[in-house]
Scaffold this active site. Structure first.
Site, PDB file in Angstrom:
ATOM      1  N   THR A  40      -8.534  -6.311   3.379  1.00  0.00           N
ATOM      2  CA  THR A  40      -7.533  -6.870   4.310  1.00  0.00           C
ATOM      3  C   THR A  40      -6.511  -7.916   4.328  1.00  0.00           C
ATOM      4  OG1 THR A  40      -8.793  -6.508   5.713  1.00  0.00           O
ATOM      5  CG2 THR A  40      -7.744  -7.687   6.913  1.00  0.00           C
ATOM      6  N   ALA A  45       1.017  -5.160   5.935  1.00  0.00           N
ATOM      7  CA  ALA A  45       0.919  -5.337   7.641  1.00  0.00           C
ATOM      8  C   ALA A  45       1.497  -4.907   8.253  1.00  0.00           C
ATOM      9  CB  ALA A  45       1.411  -7.376   7.392  1.00  0.00           C
ATOM     10  N   ILE A  46       1.396  -3.823   8.649  1.00  0.00           N
ATOM     11  CA  ILE A  46       2.320  -2.284   9.343  1.00  0.00           C
ATOM     12  C   ILE A  46       1.329  -2.307  10.429  1.00  0.00           C
ATOM     13  CG2 ILE A  46       4.097  -1.002   9.018  1.00  0.00           C
ATOM     14  CD1 ILE A  46       5.435  -1.776   6.852  1.00  0.00           C
ATOM     15  N   HIS A  48       2.190   0.930  12.129  1.00  0.00           N
ATOM     16  CA  HIS A  48       2.986   2.059  11.799  1.00  0.00           C
ATOM     17  C   HIS A  48       2.977   3.239  13.125  1.00  0.00           C
ATOM     18  CE1 HIS A  48       2.963   2.205   7.241  1.00  0.00           C
ATOM     19  NE2 HIS A  48       2.374   1.700   7.065  1.00  0.00           N
ATOM     20  N   ARG A 312      -5.929  -0.517  -2.528  1.00  0.00           N
ATOM     21  CA  ARG A 312      -5.926   1.047  -1.250  1.00  0.00           C
ATOM     22  C   ARG A 312      -7.626   1.643  -1.607  1.00  0.00           C
ATOM     23  NH1 ARG A 312      -0.605   0.782  -2.671  1.00  0.00           N
ATOM     24  NH2 ARG A 312       0.079   2.841  -1.916  1.00  0.00           N
TER      25      ARG A 312
END
Lengths: 478, 408
Positions: A40, A45-46, A48, A312
């Site tokens: 996190t 920080a999008i 989508h 990720r």
């Protein structure tokens, strides 16, 4: 009913908050000393649009829906969220075909605010875009936020509604009985459990194995970032993507909610053994620079504030694993790669309403006194000078600035500690103190002093973040 | 919200600000000095080594001693500590501040900006590797040791040979840390030669020139760094890597003038990274004056003090209604001139000028529009400012090209 959520990242925290709407005992187990410090903490920080996920995928099922939930969520939980819009930029004729494809895919995913901009329109939306750009897919509903703030807010609200947060508590084993969840064993104790939600990010595969349902593997994929100073505010207004490749959405140029500019990420698959490797690399940073410059030629590295890397959690299928398992009560919320932040509000509801209630037939009754609201720590950027004056009257600590770059007062630092921050990074991620251009040069020792005073511990015991991240070694002289 | 009218408002209570307060009050102006920290003195508070005041007081003082001299010299009580300036409004001439007294809006007739500099953090250099505990700027390490009485670690490498880096190498060694060495990316040290001798050579601390840190390793706390030699383009040379096991990295990689409050409406010098000033220390906005490290990074606090005095005095004259002369001459950077101030002058008074050459030269001359002003029979270096008093302006055009070149 005792539910254990493993992991206080964006997924775990939003699931915990959903659960806290019902009458059940909710525990959140987090091995780090604070909230949102795994996957996190370091991503783009999008929020989508949700148009580019393959329509049959689990990602597509939740992304667009999650996006739509962000307005209400940000109001209830009081975190920054702005629908700045996103652009997927085409440089070649064949890219335009791809944009059309994306637009179609978006329609299938339920995203209907997509339009293809021609060069002149594109320049109006994003004046600093490269002259080589010929068109772009514009998605107005895409947004930006602060992922760790979303996680902190969700946990705070869950705790307000009765959930119990266990920090620095690592799950060592999960016991089952007759193919049902029975116990969770941690470094601090043993708990009887009815339901376990596995939201352990990079380590979700290992947690699943403990329950005997480890039929997937998580691979870390590294993404490196460069953060540029607020001085460049306005360099881009929207989230700017290149036309994506199969492997990733590409390196983007993004405004951050506090006015900076973020470049990145690149994508590099790491072996399973490297789930702790958050180091940046010379090639990676170079790639980030070159590719973002291709989108926005005015990108200027002399304004670098810092560089960092995030990991990720990828699976072979490149899709979320959100489902019940053959062990009754053990639910996976795993492989939450991009667009996990976007999808989380939606799959959090799905986990509680569809998996627990419908599929597992768990009878959950809604709390009558659930309070959906949480207030953020007040900063001068959020209120008028007059309101600030009132705050100073009540507590003079609001009039004492500790972080000069971001104007953070002593009262805010104390409030962050009251809300659970025990480390420099804990204070930083809750208040933005030392997040600015001097990176703590003026305030870090003052914050150490305040933490030491408020928690009544020696300054030598204040850490940067984790257990062994000590800051001071001992007294110079007695 | 209270409002307060003053003649001269000074922002920043380091050496420049205190000096400005001394001269502004002596000139009879109603003066207020705003300091954002708990007490004035700025970085002098933590500089417990000596070497301050040789020019101004003809004595070798420590930082706190130098600061006390300024406090003594300041006869009026004009200091307000714990005041943060939130915004300066150039059109209405309002300065909005925050303090324990709430929000106060000052309406000064003249303003002196003496906001100093901040350290460039290592983070901004984009060095690859982990982001771990144990990395401090020299200023933070200095504050930790000298103010907080705590050591930053056991074994340290210093990055950058700026003055505070050199001074911290000595301090940490004296206080019992293992100081492995100092790496400097440039072929020459970044700080004053006297500090290289007194802080490194006298303590047998190695200085690796043309070297840089290329990687940082550690899990939670720093455990090792990789250094390498660099070529003339400052690119690491493959095969020269060396692993250095340390738990602490102290960085002295540059100071950045702090001008966030005025840079949007005052003419700025891209090389100095501070406002363009004249010989009255006046910026392009006639009621705003500036002095000290926010104008350009200086070598000595003595110079900063001198500038503060000039700024304070003229700000007071302006505030009290005097019309200051107009700028007549402008200096233009020629060959080998980096940091330079003032950039403009009125031609009404002798003034001190500071020039930092961009490269080292063995024997050289300073020229104003091809006229030799001064000869140097010693090696000049970027790390040491040339200071000179400019007295004679006769016969110069309004644009004067400044150049430092080889004596041939």
């Amino acid at each position: 009913m005792k539910v254990f959520v493993i992991g206080a990242g964006i997924s775990g925290s939003l699931v915990a908050r959903e659960l806290s709407k019902y009458d059940c005992e909710v525990h959140v187990l987090e091995k780090a000393p604070d909230i949102g410090w795994g996957v996190t903490k370091a991503n783009s920080a999008i929020v989508h649009g949700g148009y580019d996920d393959p329509p049959q995928s689990v990602r597509a099922k939740f992304a667009a829906k999650g996006n739509r939930l962000y307005d209400e969520l940000s109001k209830e939980l009081d975190f920054d969220f702005e629908r700045v819009g996103s652009l997927v930029v085409a440089f070649k004729e064949e890219d335009i075909n791809y944009l059309k494809e994306l637009k179609e895919r978006g329609k299938k995913n339920g995203v209907d605010d997509l339009e293809i901009l021609e060069k002149s329109e594109l320049k109006k939306v994003e004046p600093n875009i490269s002259d080589e750009a010929i068109a772009a897919l514009y998605c107005k509903s895409a947004g930006i936020t602060e992922p760790w703030e979303v996680a902190i807010a969700a946990i705070e609200n869950a705790v307000e509604n009765g959930a119990i947060l266990h920090l620095e508590e690592e799950v060592l084993d999960i016991q089952t009985k007759n193919q049902k969840v029975s116990k969770v064993i941690t470094n601090k104790g043993e708990y009887e459990a009815d339901v376990v939600i596995n939201a352990a990010g990079l380590f979700a595969d290992e947690i699943a194995k403990m329950a005997g349902v480890g039929d997937f593997e998580i691979f870390p994929r590294k993404g490196e970032y460069i953060l540029l100073d607020k001085k460049l505010k306005g360099l881009v207004n929207t989230v700017v993507f290149p036309t994506p490749t199969k492997k990733s959405k590409g390196i983007l140029v993004v405004p951050t909610v506090d006015g900076g500019i973020l470049l990145g990420p690149n994508a590099k698959d790491l072996p399973k053994s490297m789930k702790y490797d958050l180091g940046t690399t010379p090639e990676g940073l170079q790639e980030v620079y070159e590719k973002s410059k291709r989108l926005i030629p005015k990108v200027e590295l002399s304004y670098t504030v810092k560089t960092f890397a995030g990991l990720r959690p990828e699976t072979k299928e490149k899709d979320f694993i959100i489902s019940a398992t053959k062990v009754w009560g053990f639910v996976n919320v795993a492989g939450i790669r991009s667009p996990g932040l976007t999808a989380a509000p939606s799959f959090a509801k799905y986990v509680v309403e569809d998996i627990l209630q419908d599929q597992l037939k768990i009878n959950l009754s809604k709390k009558k006194d659930f309070n959906p609201y949480r207030k953020r720590i007040t900063n001068i950027r959020d209120v008028s000078l007059k309101e600030w004056e009132e705050l100073v009257k009540k507590d003079p600590k609001y009039g004492r600035t500790v972080c000069f770059c971001n104007n953070v007062s002593e009262a805010e630092i104390v409030e962050a500690i009251r809300r659970g921050a025990r480390t420099l990074d804990g204070v930083k991620f809750r208040t933005r103190a030392s997040f600015g251009r001097c990176q703590g040069g003026f305030c870090s020792l003052k914050i150490v002093e305040i933490i030491s005073r408020e928690l009544n511990i020696p300054m030598e015991e204040v850490k940067l973040n984790s257990k062994n991240s000590w800051i001071m070694d001992g007294k110079v002289r007695a | 919200m209270r409002r307060e009218k003053v003649d001269v408002l000074i922002v920043g209570g380091g050496a420049a600000g205190l000096a400005a307060a001394i001269s502004a009050t002596e000139s009879g102006a109603k003066t207020v000095l705003l300091e954002r920290d708990r007490s004035t003195g700025g970085v002098l508070n933590q500089c417990i080594h000596n070497g301050f005041g040789l020019h101004v007081f003809k004595e070798e003082l420590t930082g706190p001693e130098f600061m006390e001299r300024l406090w003594e010299e300041l006869k009026e009580d004009v200091i307000r500590s714990n005041f943060t300036v939130l915004e300066i409004k150039p059109d209405t001439r309002e300065v909005i501040t925050l303090s324990e007294d709430g929000i106060i809006v000052f309406e000064p007739k003249a303003l002196v900006m003496s906001t100093g500099a901040r350290e460039r953090p290592l983070n901004s250099l984009r060095i690859p590797g982990s982001r771990v505990a144990g990395i401090y700027t020299a200023g933070v390490a200095q504050k930790m040791v000298n103010i907080y009485n705590r050591l930053p670690g056991k074994k340290v490498l210093i990055v950058g040979s700026g003055d505070i880096g050199l001074i911290m190498a000595r301090r940490l060694k004296i206080e019992g840390m293992d100081v492995v060495g100092v790496v400097e990316i440039m072929p020459e040290p970044g700080g004053l030669i006297r500090n290289v001798v007194q802080c490194l050579e006298d303590f047998n601390i190695p200085l690796w020139l043309s070297h840089t840190v290329i990687e940082i390793h550690g899990k939670e706390r720093l455990s090792e760094v990789v250094i390498a030699k660099v070529d003339e383009n400052r690119k690491p040379i493959a095969g020269t890597e060396k692993v250095i096991k340390v738990d602490t990295l102290v960085t002295s990689v540059g100071l950045i003038p702090q001008n966030e409050l005025i840079e949007n409406f005052v003419e700025m010098d891209p090389i100095n990274r501070g406002p363009v000033v004249d010989d009255y220390m006046r910026t392009s906005v006639e009621w705003i004056f500036a002095a000290g490290n926010n104008v350009a990074i200086h070598d000595l606090v003595d110079f900063v003090y001198d500038e503060g005095k000039i700024a304070g005095m003229h700000a007071a004259r302006y505030a009290l209604g005097e019309k200051l002369p107009e700028v007549k001459y402008e200096f233009v950077r020629g060959k080998n001139v980096g940091v330079m101030l003032p950039q403009k002058f009125t031609g009404t008074q002798p003034f001190k000028m500071y020039i930092r050459p961009t490269k080292s030269l063995e024997k050289s001359v300073l020229k104003f529009s091809d006229k030799i002003i001064r000869k140097f029979n010693w090696r000049i270096r970027p790390s040491e400012m040339i200071d000179l008093v400019v007295k004679n302006f006769e016969g110069f055009d309004s644009k004067i090209t400044v150049e430092v070149s080889n004596l041939d």
